[in-house]
Design an enzyme around this catalytic site. Structure first.
Site, PDB file in Angstrom:
ATOM      1  N   ARG A  16      36.644  21.488  36.622  1.00 53.33           N
ATOM      2  CA  ARG A  16      36.786  22.931  36.856  1.00 53.33           C
ATOM      3  C   ARG A  16      35.477  23.672  36.535  1.00 53.33           C
ATOM      4  O   ARG A  16      34.763  24.091  37.436  1.00 53.33           O
ATOM      5  CB  ARG A  16      37.980  23.474  36.016  1.00 53.33           C
ATOM      6  N   HIS A 208      34.295  26.782  23.154  1.00 53.65           N
ATOM      7  CA  HIS A 208      33.854  26.417  24.505  1.00 53.65           C
ATOM      8  C   HIS A 208      32.389  26.833  24.627  1.00 53.65           C
ATOM      9  O   HIS A 208      32.087  27.999  24.881  1.00 53.65           O
ATOM     10  CB  HIS A 208      34.768  27.177  25.485  1.00 53.65           C
ATOM     11  N   HIS A 210      28.621  26.705  26.237  1.00 51.18           N
ATOM     12  CA  HIS A 210      27.650  26.346  27.262  1.00 51.18           C
ATOM     13  C   HIS A 210      26.345  26.061  26.518  1.00 51.18           C
ATOM     14  O   HIS A 210      26.179  26.438  25.357  1.00 51.18           O
ATOM     15  CB  HIS A 210      27.531  27.463  28.303  1.00 51.18           C
ATOM     16  N   CYS A 241      29.131  29.526  34.934  1.00 54.86           N
ATOM     17  CA  CYS A 241      29.974  30.518  35.593  1.00 54.86           C
ATOM     18  C   CYS A 241      29.125  31.241  36.638  1.00 54.86           C
ATOM     19  O   CYS A 241      28.107  31.849  36.299  1.00 54.86           O
ATOM     20  CB  CYS A 241      30.510  31.510  34.559  1.00 54.86           C
ATOM     21  N   ASN A 250      28.058  23.439  30.646  1.00 55.52           N
ATOM     22  CA  ASN A 250      28.724  23.296  29.347  1.00 55.52           C
ATOM     23  C   ASN A 250      27.995  22.228  28.526  1.00 55.52           C
ATOM     24  O   ASN A 250      27.230  21.433  29.066  1.00 55.52           O
ATOM     25  CB  ASN A 250      30.169  22.819  29.552  1.00 55.52           C
TER      26      ASN A 250
HETATM   27  P1  HMG Z   1      40.711  40.689  43.468  1.00 55.55           P
HETATM   28  O1  HMG Z   1      39.711  40.824  44.547  1.00 55.55           O
HETATM   29  O2  HMG Z   1      40.829  41.795  42.501  1.00 55.55           O
HETATM   30  O3  HMG Z   1      42.158  40.279  43.963  1.00 55.55           O
HETATM   31  O4  HMG Z   1      40.366  39.336  42.720  1.00 55.55           O
HETATM   32  P2  HMG Z   1      43.053  40.797  45.109  1.00 55.55           P
HETATM   33  O5  HMG Z   1      44.436  40.604  44.606  1.00 55.55           O
HETATM   34  O6  HMG Z   1      42.608  42.138  45.594  1.00 55.55           O
HETATM   35  O7  HMG Z   1      42.797  39.730  46.296  1.00 55.55           O
HETATM   36  C1  HMG Z   1      41.585  39.629  47.025  1.00 55.55           C
HETATM   37  C2  HMG Z   1      41.661  38.391  47.919  1.00 55.55           C
HETATM   38  O8  HMG Z   1      41.760  37.224  47.099  1.00 55.55           O
HETATM   39  C3  HMG Z   1      42.883  38.366  48.830  1.00 55.55           C
HETATM   40  O9  HMG Z   1      42.525  37.619  49.984  1.00 55.55           O
HETATM   41  C4  HMG Z   1      43.873  37.532  48.027  1.00 55.55           C
HETATM   42  O10 HMG Z   1      44.847  36.913  48.835  1.00 55.55           O
HETATM   43  C5  HMG Z   1      42.961  36.510  47.392  1.00 55.55           C
HETATM   44  P3  HMG Z   1      42.024  38.350  51.351  1.00 55.55           P
HETATM   45  O11 HMG Z   1      43.120  39.304  51.663  1.00 55.55           O
HETATM   46  O12 HMG Z   1      40.708  39.008  51.014  1.00 55.55           O
HETATM   47  O13 HMG Z   1      41.869  37.197  52.307  1.00 55.55           O
HETATM   48  N1  HMG Z   1      43.496  35.983  46.135  1.00 55.55           N
HETATM   49  C6  HMG Z   1      43.748  34.692  45.922  1.00 55.55           C
HETATM   50  N2  HMG Z   1      43.639  33.601  46.683  1.00 55.55           N
HETATM   51  C7  HMG Z   1      43.990  32.412  46.139  1.00 55.55           C
HETATM   52  N3  HMG Z   1      44.425  32.295  44.859  1.00 55.55           N
HETATM   53  C8  HMG Z   1      44.531  33.355  44.066  1.00 55.55           C
HETATM   54  C9  HMG Z   1      44.199  34.623  44.603  1.00 55.55           C
HETATM   55  N4  HMG Z   1      44.200  35.860  44.087  1.00 55.55           N
HETATM   56  C10 HMG Z   1      43.766  36.683  45.024  1.00 55.55           C
HETATM   57  N5  HMG Z   1      44.932  33.228  42.820  1.00 55.55           N
HETATM   58  C11 HMG Z   1      40.677  37.492  41.242  1.00 55.55           C
HETATM   59  C12 HMG Z   1      40.928  38.977  41.489  1.00 55.55           C
HETATM   60  C13 HMG Z   1      40.875  37.238  39.788  1.00 55.55           C
HETATM   61  C14 HMG Z   1      41.647  36.678  42.075  1.00 55.55           C
HETATM   62  C15 HMG Z   1      39.223  37.153  41.699  1.00 55.55           C
HETATM   63  O14 HMG Z   1      38.341  38.047  41.091  1.00 55.55           O
HETATM   64  C16 HMG Z   1      38.843  35.731  41.374  1.00 55.55           C
HETATM   65  O15 HMG Z   1      39.331  34.796  41.988  1.00 55.55           O
HETATM   66  N6  HMG Z   1      37.943  35.535  40.400  1.00 55.55           N
HETATM   67  C17 HMG Z   1      37.570  34.179  40.036  1.00 55.55           C
HETATM   68  C18 HMG Z   1      36.448  34.176  39.130  1.00 55.55           C
HETATM   69  C19 HMG Z   1      36.195  32.805  38.590  1.00 55.55           C
HETATM   70  O16 HMG Z   1      36.885  31.829  38.907  1.00 55.55           O
HETATM   71  N7  HMG Z   1      35.152  32.699  37.730  1.00 55.55           N
HETATM   72  C20 HMG Z   1      34.799  31.484  37.120  1.00 55.55           C
HETATM   73  C21 HMG Z   1      35.807  31.027  36.103  1.00 55.55           C
HETATM   74  S1  HMG Z   1      35.749  31.882  34.552  1.00 55.55           S
HETATM   75  C22 HMG Z   1      34.579  30.996  33.634  1.00 55.55           C
HETATM   76  O17 HMG Z   1      33.914  30.132  34.166  1.00 55.55           O
HETATM   77  C23 HMG Z   1      34.494  31.229  32.165  1.00 55.55           C
HETATM   78  C24 HMG Z   1      35.186  30.143  31.333  1.00 55.55           C
HETATM   79  O18 HMG Z   1      34.656  28.865  31.627  1.00 55.55           O
HETATM   80  C25 HMG Z   1      34.996  30.432  29.837  1.00 55.55           C
HETATM   81  C26 HMG Z   1      33.537  30.715  29.470  1.00 55.55           C
HETATM   82  O19 HMG Z   1      32.667  29.888  29.742  1.00 55.55           O
HETATM   83  O20 HMG Z   1      33.323  31.773  28.899  1.00 55.55           O
HETATM   84  C27 HMG Z   1      36.696  30.110  31.595  1.00 55.55           C
HETATM   85 MG    MG Z   2      32.827  28.069  30.830  1.00 61.13          MG
END
Ligand code: HMG
Ligand code: MG
Length: 301
Positions: A16, A208, A210, A241, A250
């Site tokens: 992931r 966690h 990095h 990220c 990480n």
């Molecule tokens: P949004 O734009 O506010 O959501 O996104 P929305 O509800 O307005 O939907 C926009 C579009 O996304 C729509 O599609 C939805 O259907 C689709 P469109 O009409 O444009 O074709 N959609 C989805 N599709 C599939 N699965 C879903 C989903 N939700 C909406 N679940 C949202 C809000 C949170 C979904 C978006 O901002 C997003 O996906 N963000 C992901 C960010 C991400 O994954 N970042 C990396 C992970 S976090 C990280 O790495 C940190 C961590 O490791 C810890 C650390 O290191 O600190 C965890």
């Molecule tokens: Mg992370």
């Protein structure tokens, strides 16, 4: 010095957090083979993908297929990142033992990463947490930018504590505290743990790290001196990220295992199997990963 833990649990987040930042597409079949290899290493938890908007994280747009195709080892807990109800629905259909919800301690990173303010995020996650719990799933709450934010700078432990309280009130089983941009030094870890461990048992906390500045191993040592025995890491040190500029991968599982096993700390993981899984994903990505321990192993082959 406080006694170090005798057992440390590693959550492998390479499939992931590792792959989410890779430009090169890894086929579903290769992801599945890789996760199956990791499943046989003795690791107790694997975060296998993300059920997020595929436009934001194209590298993991096959989360549903991956979830359906991996061999499930009964000794492994398979979790995935879930941002909202749509993600939970897909994740439940694909199969998860654990849901990982996520948000940031800093406003700007939260906005860039999940397009919501912190206040807007709480009710969304509350619903996901309640539903995942009623489906019998373990829920982890990730909090990003707990030390430094790429947009806002230093983040206070009190700000992190406020987010911890809200997520625990919603019912998460544990919290994973993210040094998202890999900039923290041990004194920052001490300050945060001094505060959080006044309120929570150490079992609730996962760290966690990095490794952007090479401080992750020092930060893990510091965390263990506070009794923390749960860490997230990625094979080879993959990852980052995409919504945190400047963040590197990480801390490498390979390097963490070298440290822990060298210290006589049990993990239940066979280091050689993780090294082989590192060699496998390096060959699929066509590049050398940052782990020094993996490089040493690969050169010795
Ligand atoms: P949004 O734009 O506010 O959501 O996104 P929305 O509800 O307005 O939907 C926009 C579009 O996304 C729509 O599609 C939805 O259907 C689709 P469109 O009409 O444009 O074709 N959609 C989805 N599709 C599939 N699965 C879903 C989903 N939700 C909406 N679940 C949202 C809000 C949170 C979904 C978006 O901002 C997003 O996906 N963000 C992901 C960010 C991400 O994954 N970042 C990396 C992970 S976090 C990280 O790495 C940190 C961590 O490791 C810890 C650390 O290191 O600190 C965890
Ligand atoms: Mg992370």
């Amino acid at each position: 010095m406080t006694r170090l833990p005798s057992f440390v649990q590693i959550k492998e987040v390479g499939p992931r957090d590792g792959l989410q930042n890779e430009k090169k597409w890894i086929s579903t079949a290769d992801k599945v083979s890789w996760i199956n290899m990791i499943s046989e290493s003795g690791v107790k938890e694997i975060e296998y993908s993300s059920f997020v908007n595929p436009k934001m994280i194209p590298a993991l747009s096959d989360a549903r297929e991956v979830g359906k195709q991996i061999n499930r080892n009964p000794d492994v807990l398979y979790s995935a990142l879930v941002p909202n109800m749509k993600g939970l629905e897909y994740a439940l259909e694909a199969g998860i033992d654990g849901a990982s919800v996520f948000m940031s301690a800093s406003e700007m990173h939260n906005l860039k990463n999940i397009n919501k303010t912190i206040e807007e995020t709480f009710p969304i996650l509350d619903k996901v947490i309640q539903e995942a719990k009623s489906a019998g799933k373990r829920v982890t709450g990730y909090i990003s930018t707990v030390f430094d934010c790429p947009y806002e700078g230093k983040i206070s432990p009190e700000q992190v504590f406020r987010v911890c309280e809200k997520l625990l009130d919603s019912g998460v089983d544990d919290l994973s505290l993210g040094d998202t941009i890999g900039t923290a030094v041990p004194t920052q870890v001490e300050q945060l743990l001094e505060l959080l461990l006044k309120h929570y048992p150490k079992e609730k906390l996962i760290l966690h790290f990095h490794d952007t500045r090479g401080m992750a191993i020092a930060n893990i040592m510091t965390s263990m001196q506070y009794g923390i025995n749960r860490f997230d890491s990625t094979i080879g040190g993959l990852g980052g990220c995409p919504y945190a500029p400047g963040a590197a991968g990480n801390v490498a599982t390979n390097d963490v295992l070298y440290l822990l096993h060298g210290l006589g700390i049990d993990t239940g993981i066979e280091e050689k199997k993780i090294q082989n899984a590192g060699i496998y994903i390096q060959s699929k990505l066509g590049k050398t990963l940052p782990s020094r321990s993996l490089a040493y192993f690969a050169n010795a082959q």
